[in-house]
Motif scaffolding. Structure first.
Motif, PDB file in Angstrom:
ATOM      1  N   SER A  57    -102.389  82.915  -8.533  1.00 25.50           N
ATOM      2  CA  SER A  57    -101.910  81.608  -8.094  1.00 25.50           C
ATOM      3  C   SER A  57    -100.796  81.766  -7.071  1.00 25.50           C
ATOM      4  O   SER A  57     -99.955  82.674  -7.175  1.00 25.50           O
ATOM      5  N   SER A  58    -100.839  80.895  -6.082  1.00 20.52           N
ATOM      6  CA  SER A  58     -99.728  80.810  -5.123  1.00 20.52           C
ATOM      7  C   SER A  58     -99.038  79.458  -5.216  1.00 20.52           C
ATOM      8  O   SER A  58     -98.296  79.073  -4.305  1.00 20.52           O
ATOM      9  N   VAL A  59     -99.304  78.757  -6.314  1.00 19.15           N
ATOM     10  CA  VAL A  59     -98.734  77.431  -6.536  1.00 19.15           C
ATOM     11  C   VAL A  59     -97.435  77.577  -7.339  1.00 19.15           C
ATOM     12  O   VAL A  59     -97.405  78.287  -8.356  1.00 19.15           O
ATOM     13  N   GLN A  60     -96.422  76.885  -6.916  1.00 16.61           N
ATOM     14  CA  GLN A  60     -95.151  76.865  -7.633  1.00 16.61           C
ATOM     15  C   GLN A  60     -94.739  75.413  -7.850  1.00 16.61           C
ATOM     16  O   GLN A  60     -94.694  74.627  -6.907  1.00 16.61           O
TER      17      GLN A  60
ATOM     18  N   ALA B 132     -96.110  81.449  -9.065  1.00 18.64           N
ATOM     19  CA  ALA B 132     -96.935  82.276  -8.190  1.00 18.64           C
ATOM     20  C   ALA B 132     -97.097  83.672  -8.782  1.00 18.64           C
ATOM     21  O   ALA B 132     -96.216  84.186  -9.465  1.00 18.64           O
ATOM     22  N   GLY B 133     -98.262  84.281  -8.501  1.00 17.32           N
ATOM     23  CA  GLY B 133     -98.527  85.630  -8.977  1.00 17.32           C
ATOM     24  C   GLY B 133     -99.793  85.691  -9.800  1.00 17.32           C
ATOM     25  O   GLY B 133    -100.571  84.725  -9.907  1.00 17.32           O
ATOM     26  N   LYS B 134    -100.001  86.836 -10.432  1.00 15.67           N
ATOM     27  CA  LYS B 134    -101.165  87.062 -11.274  1.00 15.67           C
ATOM     28  C   LYS B 134    -100.891  86.522 -12.661  1.00 15.67           C
ATOM     29  O   LYS B 134     -99.877  86.846 -13.281  1.00 15.67           O
ATOM     30  N   ILE B 135    -101.796  85.684 -13.141  1.00 14.48           N
ATOM     31  CA  ILE B 135    -101.585  85.003 -14.413  1.00 14.48           C
ATOM     32  C   ILE B 135    -102.705  85.390 -15.376  1.00 14.48           C
ATOM     33  O   ILE B 135    -103.816  84.862 -15.290  1.00 14.48           O
ATOM     34  N   PRO B 136    -102.462  86.340 -16.292  1.00 13.97           N
ATOM     35  CA  PRO B 136    -103.460  86.625 -17.332  1.00 13.97           C
ATOM     36  C   PRO B 136    -103.279  85.645 -18.499  1.00 13.97           C
ATOM     37  O   PRO B 136    -102.184  85.493 -19.033  1.00 13.97           O
ATOM     38  N   LEU B 137    -104.362  84.993 -18.871  1.00 19.67           N
ATOM     39  CA  LEU B 137    -104.315  84.012 -19.952  1.00 19.67           C
ATOM     40  C   LEU B 137    -105.405  84.324 -20.961  1.00 19.67           C
ATOM     41  O   LEU B 137    -106.570  84.532 -20.596  1.00 19.67           O
ATOM     42  N   ASN B 138    -105.024  84.333 -22.226  1.00 18.97           N
ATOM     43  CA  ASN B 138    -105.998  84.511 -23.296  1.00 18.97           C
ATOM     44  C   ASN B 138    -105.474  83.749 -24.512  1.00 18.97           C
ATOM     45  O   ASN B 138    -104.556  84.204 -25.196  1.00 18.97           O
TER      46      ASN B 138
END
Length: 765
Positions: free
Chosen positions: A63-66, A102-108
């Motif tokens: 994501s690049s959304v803030q 922003a950044g890599k977002i791992p979700l589980n």
């Protein structure tokens, strides 16, 4: 199709799973749906189970959304919107998304789903196979300078786990088509050539219909999920079958010959694969033309190697998105759904074709040995399978030619496609060898049949005379013409051209769906018109069988054009047309299967299988060995042996059809005439070599016109043989008295006004 993991109960288990499986809704890929989307996902796996009111979410997103956002969610089925709602990630307790960083977002995590949301989902969504449903989410900013604007759009395709891509369907269709072909060979070995030719013609037509269904799935046109699954049921007919150890061997072979295998299935835990479903999906991602052309490349390849292989990447069909996920379509979509690496697809089809040829050859040789052993032990009558036992090697050649014809669509598509892929230099060489070899072999065989037929027309005014009178010609080349009427002996050439043109459209136009759809429609329309006008097959029922197949192929080509969305129709129309294609083709395939099963079974349970079928108007049965329908008289037996070129009533080996000899039966007719004590035996060694001397009148002088024959009915051969040759017998033994078919030596001035009986019924009158 995975034969290695099947059991006899696999089909039953597949069907039972449709009823007993827990209802679920799941998605395995997340696609971007707007240009410059600020949120993408390389891994997306969501499973919703209504029984426990939870959804398991496993996402690796970039994501690049803030800032604070709100999700605008739309759920549609078959293009029709059924749910639209908004979700605030802060209210839903989605950690990492409130606020979004922003950044890599791992979700589980497990996401609870309220009862109100579950009630909005119709019950059919859990049961209808290959559900065409989509969830689209717009990410809208709620603060900052972009407040109220959509900064990202993602969509996910939803499946309920139910599908028409069933192992039972694959096994059923493969077994029926295979047993029908084997049955036709067995019936032919027993001497019932007429019945065998009908069963073989219908079996080959059915197999061709299965291959046409598989070709629909191999096109680069975006297909609805149910169409993709339905066409996947028939990919076995193209040799696309997964066996685990074979895939390992093929991967080793490609690497050993200088190729670079793909590892798409090894990386499914890290990346998602998007199966292209609609034409607008790819364009909506906003990828550049270069990215559309880039191939899927193993993630372990270093940067220097990537630069070296840049030219290789441009030829691939896989599309790699900016988020790291991959899109498969066309032939590679078929490979992915079959569990085969795309770089192994060509070798998989080639390997199964070679294995099938070797297996059939071994079975024929083993059958020959078993028959000889049974005859030697007196467990089988010595006259059973006599033609096969005496000329089994010629029969084997004919069977191999037939296998080449069956594998022609499969190998032309895969070989031509391999030229665009270049998986390894050795595989390209194999593609050239098999493509050129098969085209040359079948083209030469077709030309050979045309030469034989033209010789028969020139000498006997009937192509059926030589094509069906000689056992070697029938056993070796008969696969090219027995399904057609005698006067349409040439029709195998248009058939091969039709298959080759379709293969070119499939292999070379993978990225041009509209071109493929229009090309298919033109080709299928030409095939339907040609079949309907010429009606080249052997009889009315076989013509109806094949014309119906041509009509359905043309209808399917129209469906393909609709799937390209060239008409800008609503998505609901595309989804409904996909369901219609599945239902109509499933019903038609079932009818064809039942017809073939019933026809084959009836042949085995009849005392005289040949008697079930109307004898063809080209009088081919008059020249075949199987003449149970004729009156058994000494004169007719002698005539049959003479016409077939038999020696002493048995099999005539060593027949040479490669030279320009005067006739394949001239010598045998002369010897037969000598045995019968005919003083004019020398005339049989002179041109034209026909059993009927052209200088003799064929009907009594006082009869102004020959009797009328019903070309389409039974008994045309009996009427001709029963009148003219019985009179011949009377003249031969009772002197040359009175009018008769071979009376005197003076030509009949009126004979040229009426067609010869060898010509009548062959499609010339």
């Amino acid at each position: 199709m995975r034969f290695s993991r099947l059991s006899p109960l696999a089909a039953l288990a597949s069907l039972a799973s449709l009823v007993t499986a827990e209802p679920i809704l799941q998605s395995k890929s997340l696609n971007t749906c707007q240009e410059n989307s600020s949120f993408t996902a390389s891994l997306f796996n969501v499973v919703f189970t209504p029984n426990n009111n939870t959804a398991n979410v496993d996402i690796v997103a970039v994501s690049s959304v803030q800032g604070s956002v709100i999700f605008d969610v739309m759920i549609s089925a078959y293009g029709y919107q059924i749910i639209r709602t908004t979700v605030n990630p802060c209210d839903a307790g989605l950690a990492g998304l409130c606020p979004m960083t922003a950044g890599k977002i791992p979700l589980n995590f497990n996401l609870p789903v309220g009862p109100d949301a579950i009630k909005q989902i119709p019950g059919i969504a859990y049961d209808f196979p290959d559900l065409d449903a989509t969830v689209k989410v717009f990410i809208n900013m709620t603060d900052g300078p972009e407040k109220g604007q959509s900064v990202a759009c993602v969509q996910a395709d939803i499946s309920n786990g139910k599908t028409v891509d069933l192992i039972g369907v694959k096994w059923a269709t493969a077994i029926v088509a295979g047993l029908a072909l084997v049955s036709s060979a067995f019936i032919s070995g027993l001497g019932h050539y007429n019945a065998a030719s009908h069963v073989a013609a219908n079996a080959l037509s059915l197999f061709g219909f299965f291959q046409a269904q598989a070709m629909l799935g191999m096109t680069g046109i975006p297909l609805p999920p149910i169409v993709m699954s339905w066409t996947q049921d028939f990919q076995w007919s193209m040799g696309i079958i997964r066996i685990d150890f074979m895939q390992d061997v093929l991967t080793w072979y490609q690497r050993a010959t200088g190729g670079t295998p793909s590892h798409l299935f090894d990386s499914l835990t890290n990346v998602s694969v998007q199966v292209e479903k609609r034409a607008l999906d790819v364009a909506a991602m906003g990828l550049s033309l270069a990215k559309r052309s880039l191939a899927m490349m193993p993630r372990t390849i270093t940067e220097p190697m990537a630069q070296v292989m840049k030219h290789d990447l441009l030829r691939r069909s896989n599309i790699q998105t900016g988020s790291g996920s991959f899109i498969v379509f066309g032939i590679q979509r078929v490979a992915f759904r079959a569990g085969i690496e795309t770089t192994n697809l060509f070798m998989t089809g080639l390997a199964f074709f070679c294995v099938l040829v070797v297996f059939v050859s071994m079975c024929v040789a083993a059958f020959k040995g078993i028959l000889e052993l049974l005859v030697k032990q007196k467990r089988l009558q010595s006259d059973k399978f006599i033609d096969f036992r005496n000329g089994w090697f010629t029969v084997l050649k004919g069977i191999l030619f037939r296998m080449t014809l069956i594998g022609f669509p499969q190998m032309t598509i895969l070989c031509l496609w391999e030229f665009t892929q270049v998986d390894s230099p050795a595989e390209v060489v194999l593609a050239v060898f098999f493509l050129v070899g098969m085209i040359a072999t079948l083209g030469w065989a077709a030309a050979k049949v045309i030469r034989i037929a033209r010789r028969s027309i020139a000498m006997h005014r009937n192509p059926a005379y030589i094509l069906f009178s000689d056992p070697q010609a029938l056993n070796k080349w008969g696969f090219l013409y027995v399904q057609f009427r005698a006067s349409a002996y040439y029709f195998i050439l248009p058939t091969l051209g039709y298959l080759l043109v379709k293969a070119m459209f499939i292999a070379f136009a993978q990225r041009h769906g509209i071109v493929q759809a229009v090309g298919f429609m033109v080709v299928e329309a030409a095939a339907l018109i040609t079949a309907s006008v010429l009606r080249p097959w052997m009889d009315k029922s076989t013509n109806s069988f094949n014309i119906a197949i041509c009509a359905f192929n043309f209808l399917n080509s129209i469906f393909l054009l609709i799937f390209t969305e060239v008409f800008n129709q609503p998505p609901l129309v595309t989804g409904v047309v996909g369901v219609i294609l599945w239902i109509t083709n499933a019903i038609f395939a079932l009818v064809l299967l039942i017809m073939l099963i019933v026809t084959t079974c009836l042949v085995f349970f009849r005392e005289n299988p040949d008697g079930r079928y109307t004898y063809m108007a080209d009088d081919r049965t008059s020249f075949m060995k199987s003449q149970t329908h004729l009156t058994t008289t000494t004169e007719l037996e002698a005539l049959g042996a003479t016409a077939r070129g038999d020696k002493a009533g048995g099999y005539k080996p060593g027949l040479d059809l490669d030279d320009d000899a005067e006739s394949i039966t001239s010598d045998s007719m002369r010897r037969q005439a000598e045995r019968m004590g005919n003083t004019n035996a020398a005339a049989y060694g002179k041109p034209p070599g026909s059993p009927a001397d052209p200088s003799m009148p064929l009907f009594p002088a006082e009869q102004r016109s020959p009797p009328r024959y019903n070309n389409g009915g039974n008994g045309s051969s009996e009427k001709f043989l029963g009148t003219s040759f019985q009179n011949q017998s009377a003249n031969s033994y009772g002197g040359n008295q009175g009018p008769g078919p071979f009376r005197g030596n003076s030509p009949n001035p009126g004979r040229s006004a009426s067609p010869s009986p060898w010509q009548r019924g062959a499609g010339y009158d």
